[in-house]
Design a protein around this motif. Structure first.
Motif, short mmCIF file in Angstrom:
data_model
loop_
_atom_site.label_atom_id
_atom_site.label_comp_id
_atom_site.label_asym_id
_atom_site.label_seq_id
_atom_site.Cartn_x
_atom_site.Cartn_y
_atom_site.Cartn_z
N ASN A 1 -41.63 41.86 -12.30
CA ASN A 1 -40.39 41.29 -12.81
C ASN A 1 -39.23 41.47 -11.83
O ASN A 1 -38.28 40.70 -11.83
CB ASN A 1 -40.01 41.97 -14.14
CG ASN A 1 -41.04 41.67 -15.21
OD1 ASN A 1 -41.72 40.64 -15.16
ND2 ASN A 1 -41.15 42.58 -16.18
N ASN A 2 -39.33 42.52 -11.06
CA ASN A 2 -38.31 42.80 -10.06
C ASN A 2 -38.46 41.94 -8.81
O ASN A 2 -37.65 42.03 -7.90
CB ASN A 2 -38.34 44.28 -9.69
CG ASN A 2 -39.77 44.74 -9.41
OD1 ASN A 2 -40.65 43.90 -9.20
ND2 ASN A 2 -39.99 46.04 -9.40
N GLY A 3 -39.51 41.14 -8.75
CA GLY A 3 -39.74 40.32 -7.55
C GLY A 3 -40.61 41.03 -6.53
O GLY A 3 -40.99 40.44 -5.52
#
Lengths: 134, 134
Positions: free
Chosen positions: B34-36
DNA sequence: AGTTGACCTTCAACTGACTTTAACGTTCAT
DNA sequence: ATGAACGTTAAAGTCAGTTGAAGGTCAACT
């Protein structure tokens, strides 16, 4: 007075390389005619030949710059030249050692694949995926 | 689940190299959190190890792409792998020959400079300027 | 005089296989 | 809550040239 193509023929390199050498400061800016063409004299071509010889011997552009600067001081001792040459020899010898080890590893790898079989049984691919043994 | 730094440690290459391999299509796009962040699984790391081994053996990026594609078809015959390896061996052997000749020329050049003298008397610089004899 | 073809010019972009930098976001331990 | 240590991207740098586009010049031949 030689055109850039003449100089290239005499030095044995493409004209584009001569322009490149000038651009990066390895050669001084050439004389120009009224048409903007570069024109070269014998001395310029000697310098170009020097550069090309050194490049053929594997000296980097930076080292050739050093060599040229050294060659321009005829009364200085020539130890710096010896040093540059020794470094170049070291680096070539080092690359040879590396490549020979590489060759041996490739040969061992080659021996891992007897001949006609499927990918899933190929010792080459297995060795590339798995172990530390090549 | 490994971060890119974990993967880099396990594969023995910088994280920047892994990103580069992904960018040029040598590795498939990594899973993202989700943080990339990129996250890797064991299978991804195996593939990365395969790539690094092949690169260490001097295969070009393009050849590694070929090898990976071949390795992905386990039921095909493995002659194409043999061929790639043989070509790589040829090219390494050729580079070794070239470098050995280069080394010999550098040694002859080194012999041209006995030791302590001025630039203007230096056989090295003379040989670079003048003849075809090295 | 015109035209062809071979030369010359510059600038920009491409090559391979990355590495480095800048500017920014995230995670974690204290 | 703050700082270190990680992560992200895009862009530029590395090396030693090569290639291409767009245009100017020159010498010879008709």
């Amino acid at each position: 007075m030689f055109t850039i193509a003449d100089a290239a023929r005499r030095a044995g390199c493409p004209a584009s390389t001569i322009r490149y050498y000038e651009r990066v400061g390895l050669l001084p800016p050439a004389q120009r005619g009224n048409n903007g063409y570069r024109y070269y004299q014998s001395a310029d071509i000697e310098r170009l030949v020097f550069v090309n010889r050194a490049r053929e011997l594997g000296f980097s552009i930076a080292s050739v710059v050093d060599l040229l600067r050294l060659a321009d001081h005829p009364l200085q001792p020539c130890e710096a030249v010896d040093t540059l040459l020794a470094n170049q020899l070291d680096s070539v010898a080092g690359r040879i050692r590396q490549l020979c080890e590489l060759e041996a590893r490739l040969r061992r790898l080659q021996a891992a694949c007897g001949g006609h079989h499927q990918m899933q049984d190929c010792g080459i691919l297995a060795a590339l995926s798995e172990p530390d043994s090549l």
